[in-house]
Write a protein that holds these residues in place. Structure first.
Motif, short mmCIF file in Angstrom:
data_model
loop_
_atom_site.label_atom_id
_atom_site.label_comp_id
_atom_site.label_asym_id
_atom_site.label_seq_id
_atom_site.Cartn_x
_atom_site.Cartn_y
_atom_site.Cartn_z
N ASN A 82 0.95 -1.32 -0.02
CA ASN A 82 0.34 -0.23 -0.38
C ASN A 82 0.68 1.83 0.00
OD1 ASN A 82 0.99 0.02 2.91
ND2 ASN A 82 -1.06 0.15 3.95
N GLY A 83 2.07 0.61 -0.02
CA GLY A 83 3.04 1.67 -0.17
C GLY A 83 3.77 2.50 1.38
N THR A 84 3.08 1.87 2.19
CA THR A 84 4.24 2.23 3.71
C THR A 84 5.40 1.14 3.60
OG1 THR A 84 1.66 1.55 5.19
CG2 THR A 84 4.51 1.45 5.61
N VAL A 85 5.83 2.62 4.08
CA VAL A 85 8.01 2.43 3.75
C VAL A 85 8.52 2.00 5.31
CG1 VAL A 85 8.20 4.09 1.94
CG2 VAL A 85 8.46 4.44 4.35
N LEU A 86 10.03 0.99 5.26
CA LEU A 86 10.00 0.61 6.84
C LEU A 86 9.91 1.12 7.32
CD1 LEU A 86 12.24 -2.03 4.39
CD2 LEU A 86 10.58 -2.49 5.75
N GLU A 87 10.46 2.73 7.23
CA GLU A 87 10.35 3.20 8.75
C GLU A 87 9.04 3.22 8.92
OE1 GLU A 87 13.46 6.92 9.53
OE2 GLU A 87 11.24 7.78 8.21
N LYS A 88 8.76 4.00 8.83
CA LYS A 88 6.60 4.24 8.87
C LYS A 88 6.65 2.13 9.12
CE LYS A 88 2.50 6.04 8.50
NZ LYS A 88 2.16 5.09 9.59
N HIS A 89 6.60 1.85 9.46
CA HIS A 89 6.04 0.35 9.52
C HIS A 89 7.23 0.33 10.89
CE1 HIS A 89 4.84 -4.09 9.28
NE2 HIS A 89 5.77 -4.25 9.70
N ILE A 90 8.37 0.11 10.43
CA ILE A 90 8.42 -0.20 12.43
C ILE A 90 8.67 0.80 12.96
CG2 ILE A 90 11.66 -0.27 12.73
CD1 ILE A 90 12.15 -1.62 10.33
N ASN A 91 8.62 2.17 12.10
CA ASN A 91 8.41 3.00 13.81
C ASN A 91 6.75 2.69 14.79
OD1 ASN A 91 10.32 3.86 13.85
ND2 ASN A 91 10.26 6.07 12.13
N ASP A 92 5.33 2.28 13.54
CA ASP A 92 4.14 2.22 13.69
C ASP A 92 4.74 0.81 15.33
OD1 ASP A 92 3.19 4.22 12.46
OD2 ASP A 92 2.87 2.71 10.55
N LEU A 93 4.71 -0.38 15.19
CA LEU A 93 5.21 -1.44 15.61
C LEU A 93 6.06 -1.03 17.07
CD1 LEU A 93 5.99 -4.14 12.99
CD2 LEU A 93 4.39 -3.52 14.12
N LEU A 94 6.58 -0.21 16.74
CA LEU A 94 7.54 0.56 17.80
C LEU A 94 6.71 1.04 19.23
CD1 LEU A 94 11.28 1.33 16.54
CD2 LEU A 94 10.73 -0.54 18.35
N ASN A 95 5.22 2.09 18.75
CA ASN A 95 4.92 2.83 19.56
C ASN A 95 4.00 1.90 19.41
OD1 ASN A 95 6.10 4.67 18.41
ND2 ASN A 95 4.31 5.24 16.59
N GLN A 96 3.69 0.67 19.23
CA GLN A 96 2.06 -0.88 19.50
C GLN A 96 2.66 -0.84 20.57
OE1 GLN A 96 -0.76 -1.20 18.88
NE2 GLN A 96 -0.41 0.47 17.56
N LEU A 97 4.30 -1.17 20.24
CA LEU A 97 5.45 -2.01 21.65
C LEU A 97 4.86 -0.81 22.58
CD1 LEU A 97 6.58 -3.97 23.17
CD2 LEU A 97 8.71 -2.58 22.41
N ASP A 98 5.16 0.00 22.15
CA ASP A 98 5.49 1.18 23.99
C ASP A 98 3.50 1.05 24.20
OD1 ASP A 98 8.16 2.18 23.38
OD2 ASP A 98 6.66 4.25 22.60
N ILE A 99 3.13 1.48 24.09
CA ILE A 99 1.01 1.33 24.28
C ILE A 99 1.29 -0.18 25.02
CG2 ILE A 99 -1.37 0.99 23.71
CD1 ILE A 99 -0.18 2.39 21.17
N PHE A 100 1.65 -1.49 24.48
CA PHE A 100 1.65 -2.51 25.34
C PHE A 100 2.26 -2.50 26.63
CE2 PHE A 100 3.62 -6.52 26.31
CZ PHE A 100 1.76 -7.39 26.72
N LEU A 101 3.23 -2.22 26.44
CA LEU A 101 4.33 -1.87 28.07
C LEU A 101 3.28 -0.78 28.76
CD1 LEU A 101 7.43 -1.74 26.54
CD2 LEU A 101 6.08 -3.88 28.04
N LYS A 102 2.97 0.32 28.58
CA LYS A 102 2.00 1.06 29.15
C LYS A 102 0.52 0.31 30.21
CE LYS A 102 2.87 5.48 27.21
NZ LYS A 102 3.04 6.70 26.62
N HIS A 103 0.20 -0.44 29.15
CA HIS A 103 -0.86 -1.46 29.72
C HIS A 103 -0.40 -3.08 30.65
CE1 HIS A 103 -2.75 1.38 27.26
NE2 HIS A 103 -4.22 0.83 27.34
N TYR A 104 0.53 -2.59 30.43
CA TYR A 104 0.86 -4.21 31.33
C TYR A 104 2.55 -3.59 31.46
CZ TYR A 104 -3.01 -6.40 28.73
OH TYR A 104 -4.03 -6.22 28.60
#
Length: 107
Positions: free
Chosen positions: A15-37
């Motif tokens: 869909n045009g998502t570049v690697l940098e954005k994809h990796i940063n999106d996942l790192l943000n999801q990790l931060d959210i996960f760690l805040k909840h758990y």
């Protein structure tokens, strides 16, 4: 072109998502996960998970992969010619970064 610039231009998704954005999106999801758990992972597990997120798609920098993505031609960062159905040697790439991963984990 340096490594970081490839992450900004090469695709992770069709869909045009570049690697940098994809990796940063996942790192943000990790931060959210760690805040909840916050107590689910110890420090070493956090480091390993972050490294896995950062490295998991580096093999997508491979020209064969970039050309095989079903993305619109104008989204692709490289010129692609018709390529026969070749296998992408991801194990080779993983061996190349394995040493770096071991050093990062040892700290």
């Amino acid at each position: 072109m340096n490594f970081e610039s490839y992450l900004k231009t090469h695709l992770a998704k069709s869909n045009g998502t570049v690697l940098e954005k994809h990796i940063n999106d996942l790192l943000n999801q990790l931060d959210i996960f760690l805040k909840h758990y916050p107590d689910v992972l110890d420090e070493k597990e956090r480091v390993l998970l972050k490294l896995a997120i950062e490295y998991h798609d580096y093999g997508k920098l491979n020209k064969l992969f970039q050309c095989k993505l079903p993305a619109k031609y104008d989204l692709k960062p490289i010129k692609c010619k018709k390529i026969k159905d070749e296998k992408i040697p991801h194990q080779f790439y993983l061996n190349q970064v394995g040493y770096k991963l071991r050093e990062d984990v040892r700290g």
